[in-house]
Motif scaffolding. Structure first.
Motif, PDB file in Angstrom:
ATOM      1  N   THR A   8      42.816  32.623  32.344  1.00  0.00           N
ATOM      2  CA  THR A   8      43.519  32.241  31.117  1.00  0.00           C
ATOM      3  C   THR A   8      43.720  33.453  30.210  1.00  0.00           C
ATOM      4  OG1 THR A   8      41.429  31.662  30.053  1.00  0.00           O
ATOM      5  CG2 THR A   8      42.640  29.872  31.137  1.00  0.00           C
ATOM      6  N   ASP A   9      43.245  34.606  30.620  1.00  0.00           N
ATOM      7  CA  ASP A   9      43.333  35.821  29.811  1.00  0.00           C
ATOM      8  C   ASP A   9      44.611  36.598  30.157  1.00  0.00           C
ATOM      9  OD1 ASP A   9      42.977  38.164  28.426  1.00  0.00           O
ATOM     10  OD2 ASP A   9      41.022  38.636  29.290  1.00  0.00           O
ATOM     11  N   PRO A  10      45.603  36.593  29.257  1.00  0.00           N
ATOM     12  CA  PRO A  10      46.860  37.300  29.564  1.00  0.00           C
ATOM     13  C   PRO A  10      46.682  38.814  29.650  1.00  0.00           C
ATOM     14  CG  PRO A  10      46.904  36.434  27.322  1.00  0.00           C
ATOM     15  CD  PRO A  10      45.659  35.915  27.967  1.00  0.00           C
ATOM     16  N   VAL A  11      45.683  39.361  28.973  1.00  0.00           N
ATOM     17  CA  VAL A  11      45.435  40.796  29.040  1.00  0.00           C
ATOM     18  C   VAL A  11      44.920  41.187  30.424  1.00  0.00           C
ATOM     19  CG1 VAL A  11      44.090  42.702  28.071  1.00  0.00           C
ATOM     20  CG2 VAL A  11      45.005  40.932  26.563  1.00  0.00           C
ATOM     21  N   LYS A  12      44.058  40.359  30.999  1.00  0.00           N
ATOM     22  CA  LYS A  12      43.533  40.623  32.334  1.00  0.00           C
ATOM     23  C   LYS A  12      44.658  40.583  33.373  1.00  0.00           C
ATOM     24  CE  LYS A  12      39.404  39.095  33.671  1.00  0.00           C
ATOM     25  NZ  LYS A  12      38.340  38.206  34.187  1.00  0.00           N
ATOM     26  N   ILE A  13      45.571  39.630  33.216  1.00  0.00           N
ATOM     27  CA  ILE A  13      46.721  39.529  34.129  1.00  0.00           C
ATOM     28  C   ILE A  13      47.596  40.779  34.010  1.00  0.00           C
ATOM     29  CG2 ILE A  13      48.910  38.300  34.517  1.00  0.00           C
ATOM     30  CD1 ILE A  13      46.799  36.693  35.713  1.00  0.00           C
ATOM     31  N   ALA A  14      47.856  41.212  32.788  1.00  0.00           N
ATOM     32  CA  ALA A  14      48.703  42.388  32.575  1.00  0.00           C
ATOM     33  C   ALA A  14      48.055  43.642  33.153  1.00  0.00           C
ATOM     34  CB  ALA A  14      48.977  42.567  31.085  1.00  0.00           C
ATOM     35  N   LEU A  15      46.756  43.814  32.933  1.00  0.00           N
ATOM     36  CA  LEU A  15      46.045  44.971  33.472  1.00  0.00           C
ATOM     37  C   LEU A  15      46.046  44.960  34.995  1.00  0.00           C
ATOM     38  CD1 LEU A  15      44.323  47.498  33.155  1.00  0.00           C
ATOM     39  CD2 LEU A  15      42.326  46.009  32.937  1.00  0.00           C
ATOM     40  N   ALA A  16      45.757  43.806  35.575  1.00  0.00           N
ATOM     41  CA  ALA A  16      45.736  43.697  37.037  1.00  0.00           C
ATOM     42  C   ALA A  16      47.114  43.990  37.619  1.00  0.00           C
ATOM     43  CB  ALA A  16      45.268  42.307  37.453  1.00  0.00           C
ATOM     44  N   ALA A  60      40.288  44.990  46.533  1.00  0.00           N
ATOM     45  CA  ALA A  60      39.486  46.205  46.380  1.00  0.00           C
ATOM     46  C   ALA A  60      39.867  46.956  45.106  1.00  0.00           C
ATOM     47  CB  ALA A  60      39.658  47.107  47.601  1.00  0.00           C
ATOM     48  N   ILE A  61      41.145  47.040  44.816  1.00  0.00           N
ATOM     49  CA  ILE A  61      41.611  47.729  43.606  1.00  0.00           C
ATOM     50  C   ILE A  61      41.075  47.032  42.360  1.00  0.00           C
ATOM     51  CG2 ILE A  61      43.664  48.226  42.207  1.00  0.00           C
ATOM     52  CD1 ILE A  61      45.135  48.648  44.938  1.00  0.00           C
ATOM     53  N   LEU A  62      41.180  45.720  42.304  1.00  0.00           N
ATOM     54  CA  LEU A  62      40.693  44.985  41.141  1.00  0.00           C
ATOM     55  C   LEU A  62      39.178  45.092  41.016  1.00  0.00           C
ATOM     56  CD1 LEU A  62      42.880  41.756  40.971  1.00  0.00           C
ATOM     57  CD2 LEU A  62      43.267  44.007  39.954  1.00  0.00           C
ATOM     58  N   SER A  63      38.486  44.998  42.130  1.00  0.00           N
ATOM     59  CA  SER A  63      37.032  45.102  42.114  1.00  0.00           C
ATOM     60  C   SER A  63      36.574  46.477  41.622  1.00  0.00           C
ATOM     61  CB  SER A  63      36.485  44.829  43.510  1.00  0.00           C
ATOM     62  OG  SER A  63      35.097  44.985  43.533  1.00  0.00           O
ATOM     63  N   ASP A  64      37.246  47.534  42.073  1.00  0.00           N
ATOM     64  CA  ASP A  64      36.907  48.897  41.652  1.00  0.00           C
ATOM     65  C   ASP A  64      37.118  49.098  40.154  1.00  0.00           C
ATOM     66  OD1 ASP A  64      36.227  49.525  44.220  1.00  0.00           O
ATOM     67  OD2 ASP A  64      38.068  50.663  44.649  1.00  0.00           O
ATOM     68  N   ASN A  65      37.998  48.299  39.556  1.00  0.00           N
ATOM     69  CA  ASN A  65      38.297  48.422  38.133  1.00  0.00           C
ATOM     70  C   ASN A  65      37.620  47.344  37.279  1.00  0.00           C
ATOM     71  OD1 ASN A  65      40.416  50.681  37.683  1.00  0.00           O
ATOM     72  ND2 ASN A  65      41.012  49.681  39.590  1.00  0.00           N
ATOM     73  N   GLY A  66      36.688  46.641  37.879  1.00  0.00           N
ATOM     74  CA  GLY A  66      35.901  45.666  37.129  1.00  0.00           C
ATOM     75  C   GLY A  66      36.615  44.376  36.794  1.00  0.00           C
ATOM     76  N   ILE A  67      37.656  44.050  37.557  1.00  0.00           N
ATOM     77  CA  ILE A  67      38.392  42.815  37.332  1.00  0.00           C
ATOM     78  C   ILE A  67      38.063  41.871  38.487  1.00  0.00           C
ATOM     79  CG2 ILE A  67      40.650  41.735  37.104  1.00  0.00           C
ATOM     80  CD1 ILE A  67      41.663  44.430  36.103  1.00  0.00           C
ATOM     81  N   GLY A  68      37.466  40.757  38.148  1.00  0.00           N
ATOM     82  CA  GLY A  68      37.087  39.789  39.166  1.00  0.00           C
ATOM     83  C   GLY A  68      37.455  38.377  38.731  1.00  0.00           C
ATOM     84  N   PRO A  69      37.226  37.432  39.599  1.00  0.00           N
ATOM     85  CA  PRO A  69      37.527  36.043  39.252  1.00  0.00           C
ATOM     86  C   PRO A  69      36.626  35.563  38.118  1.00  0.00           C
ATOM     87  CG  PRO A  69      36.369  36.145  41.324  1.00  0.00           C
ATOM     88  CD  PRO A  69      36.650  37.555  40.911  1.00  0.00           C
ATOM     89  N   GLU A  70      37.159  34.608  37.362  1.00  0.00           N
ATOM     90  CA  GLU A  70      36.377  34.047  36.255  1.00  0.00           C
ATOM     91  C   GLU A  70      35.379  33.040  36.765  1.00  0.00           C
ATOM     92  OE1 GLU A  70      39.110  32.517  33.374  1.00  0.00           O
ATOM     93  OE2 GLU A  70      39.470  34.495  32.605  1.00  0.00           O
TER      94      GLU A  70
END
Length: 70
Positions: A8-16, A60-70
């Motif tokens: 639900t976080d639009p910032v997380k979507i934009a960053l990813a 792998a890219i998202l995991s390396d940047n600290g973005i994971g599932p909620e």
């Protein structure tokens, strides 16, 4: 298309999306216009989709940047 991220976080979507596009992976957002139905409360999650062939690298890219599932 496979679901990579649901949030639900639009910032997380934009960053990813920016991280993936920087690596040449095309990402597609689903449920972007659901805010019309929910009244812009941000309670309905958006989904970020990638092609099946890109799923492993995208995770792998998202995991390396600290973005994971909620």
């Amino acid at each position: 298309m496979k679901e990579l991220l649901r949030t639900t976080d639009p910032v997380k979507i934009a960053l990813a999306t920016a991280l993936l596009e920087g690596e040449g992976i095309t990402a597609f957002q689903l449920d972007v216009h659901m805010s019309i139905l929910e009244g812009s409360l941000g309670i309905l999650p958006r989904r970020l989709m990638v092609a099946q062939r890109d799923l492993f690298l995208a995770r792998a890219i998202l995991s390396d940047n600290g973005i994971g599932p909620e």
